[in-house]
Enzyme design. Sequence first.
Site, PDB file in Angstrom:
ATOM      1  N   SER A   7      42.706  41.078  30.589  1.00 51.96           N
ATOM      2  CA  SER A   7      41.635  42.073  30.724  1.00 51.96           C
ATOM      3  C   SER A   7      42.181  43.442  30.350  1.00 51.96           C
ATOM      4  O   SER A   7      43.110  43.942  30.985  1.00 51.96           O
ATOM      5  CB  SER A   7      41.128  42.101  32.168  1.00 51.96           C
ATOM      6  N   HIS A  31      39.463  39.805  27.298  1.00 51.12           N
ATOM      7  CA  HIS A  31      38.418  40.060  28.300  1.00 51.12           C
ATOM      8  C   HIS A  31      38.151  41.561  28.397  1.00 51.12           C
ATOM      9  O   HIS A  31      39.071  42.360  28.570  1.00 51.12           O
ATOM     10  CB  HIS A  31      38.889  39.499  29.642  1.00 51.12           C
ATOM     11  N   ASP A  33      35.860  44.483  30.298  1.00 47.08           N
ATOM     12  CA  ASP A  33      35.076  44.751  31.510  1.00 47.08           C
ATOM     13  C   ASP A  33      34.211  45.988  31.343  1.00 47.08           C
ATOM     14  O   ASP A  33      34.728  47.101  31.243  1.00 47.08           O
ATOM     15  CB  ASP A  33      36.028  44.976  32.695  1.00 47.08           C
ATOM     16  N   MET A  35      31.562  48.439  33.096  1.00 48.41           N
ATOM     17  CA  MET A  35      31.054  48.843  34.427  1.00 48.41           C
ATOM     18  C   MET A  35      30.209  50.088  34.286  1.00 48.41           C
ATOM     19  O   MET A  35      30.560  51.006  33.533  1.00 48.41           O
ATOM     20  CB  MET A  35      32.234  49.159  35.344  1.00 48.41           C
ATOM     21  N   HIS A  64      32.406  41.050  29.955  1.00 51.63           N
ATOM     22  CA  HIS A  64      31.962  40.846  31.340  1.00 51.63           C
ATOM     23  C   HIS A  64      31.155  42.074  31.744  1.00 51.63           C
ATOM     24  O   HIS A  64      31.716  43.143  31.952  1.00 51.63           O
ATOM     25  CB  HIS A  64      33.224  40.643  32.205  1.00 51.63           C
ATOM     26  N   MET A  66      29.283  44.260  34.170  1.00 50.83           N
ATOM     27  CA  MET A  66      29.066  44.596  35.586  1.00 50.83           C
ATOM     28  C   MET A  66      28.088  45.753  35.605  1.00 50.83           C
ATOM     29  O   MET A  66      28.434  46.898  35.906  1.00 50.83           O
ATOM     30  CB  MET A  66      30.402  44.972  36.237  1.00 50.83           C
ATOM     31  N   MET A 139      34.066  35.445  40.517  1.00 54.55           N
ATOM     32  CA  MET A 139      34.947  36.573  40.845  1.00 54.55           C
ATOM     33  C   MET A 139      35.825  36.191  42.022  1.00 54.55           C
ATOM     34  O   MET A 139      35.350  35.665  43.031  1.00 54.55           O
ATOM     35  CB  MET A 139      34.114  37.819  41.205  1.00 54.55           C
ATOM     36  N   ASP A 177      38.429  35.578  37.868  1.00 58.00           N
ATOM     37  CA  ASP A 177      38.760  36.959  37.506  1.00 58.00           C
ATOM     38  C   ASP A 177      39.043  37.774  38.767  1.00 58.00           C
ATOM     39  O   ASP A 177      38.166  37.905  39.619  1.00 58.00           O
ATOM     40  CB  ASP A 177      37.546  37.525  36.744  1.00 58.00           C
TER      41      ASP A 177
HETATM   42  C1  DX5 Z   1      37.359  43.561  38.025  1.00 60.85           C
HETATM   43  C2  DX5 Z   1      37.381  43.078  36.598  1.00 60.85           C
HETATM   44  C3  DX5 Z   1      38.611  42.361  36.229  1.00 60.85           C
HETATM   45  C4  DX5 Z   1      39.882  43.150  36.341  1.00 60.85           C
HETATM   46  C5  DX5 Z   1      40.898  42.214  36.911  1.00 60.85           C
HETATM   47  O1  DX5 Z   1      36.078  43.964  38.386  1.00 60.85           O
HETATM   48  O2  DX5 Z   1      36.297  42.221  36.328  1.00 60.85           O
HETATM   49  O3  DX5 Z   1      38.518  41.751  34.948  1.00 60.85           O
HETATM   50  O4  DX5 Z   1      40.359  43.676  35.143  1.00 60.85           O
HETATM   51  O5  DX5 Z   1      42.035  42.923  37.219  1.00 60.85           O
HETATM   52  P1  DX5 Z   1      43.274  42.284  37.977  1.00 60.85           P
HETATM   53  O6  DX5 Z   1      43.730  41.117  37.168  1.00 60.85           O
HETATM   54  O7  DX5 Z   1      44.244  43.417  38.018  1.00 60.85           O
HETATM   55  O8  DX5 Z   1      42.798  41.880  39.342  1.00 60.85           O
HETATM   56 ZN    ZN Z   2      36.277  41.013  34.403  1.00 63.00          ZN
END
Ligand code: DX5
Ligand code: ZN
Length: 220
Positions: A7, A31, A33, A35, A64, A66, A139, A177
């Site tokens: 990620s 990956h 993310d 947000m 992904h 969010m 998650m 994840d």
């Molecule tokens: C969190 C993200 C993850 C994040 C995971 O909301 O969806 O993809 O990058 O990070 P680690 O591997 O550090 O927990």
């Molecule tokens: Zn993620």
Amino acid sequence: MRYIAPSILSADFLHLEKDIELVNEYADIIHVDVMDGSFVPNISFGFPVAEAVARIARKPMDVHLMIVHPEKYVARFVKAGASMVSFHLEAVEAEGNDPAAILDEIRSLGARPGLVINPDIEVSRLFPYLDKVDYVLLMSVFAGFGGQKFIEETYERVRTLRAEAERRGLDLLIEVDGGVSVQNADALAEAGVNILVAGSAVFKAVDPASVIAGMRGQSM
Ligand code: DX5
Ligand code: ZN
């Protein structure tokens, strides 16, 4: 099959190209993310960063989302280069929208559709949509931040989902994840996980390639 998906949330944004090059050869999936500061209490990045990542990533890009109202943005993320797009079931249900229609749209755009749930959402809420998805992202921390501690109940949730997929004869990919590392990768794979997402374990490491190898159960 066990796929490793670094990620980029934990990458160095000033040197994103360099960090992606560190994993490009070794990772299976990149990956990304997204947000929005509304569905989750954090803001990461949007289209320009996803487009830039897609330009240099040599592996499929997994976005992904969010965010609230993912249906407004899935087409733009596919256009930005996403091969896999997932969104949170609980976000869409709270908005009174139909997750199945969004999954169908992602597929019609030529990407693989996925559904995500946070750790406090019952796994059975996914069951009505399992015929529509290529993958489910469970998650293993609450979505929003990298570097959180892995929630141990995830194993049981993976087993529940895998059992349902097998009962129905579905070829479902299960992604996990949050807090994933070399330490828990084998146990997760044994529980039925196919895609291991890892941010800090990979990008905060001195040698990301050897961490990825370790997560595959190999040593380098
Ligand atoms: C969190 C993200 C993850 C994040 C995971 O909301 O969806 O993809 O990058 O990070 P680690 O591997 O550090 O927990
Ligand atoms: Zn993620």
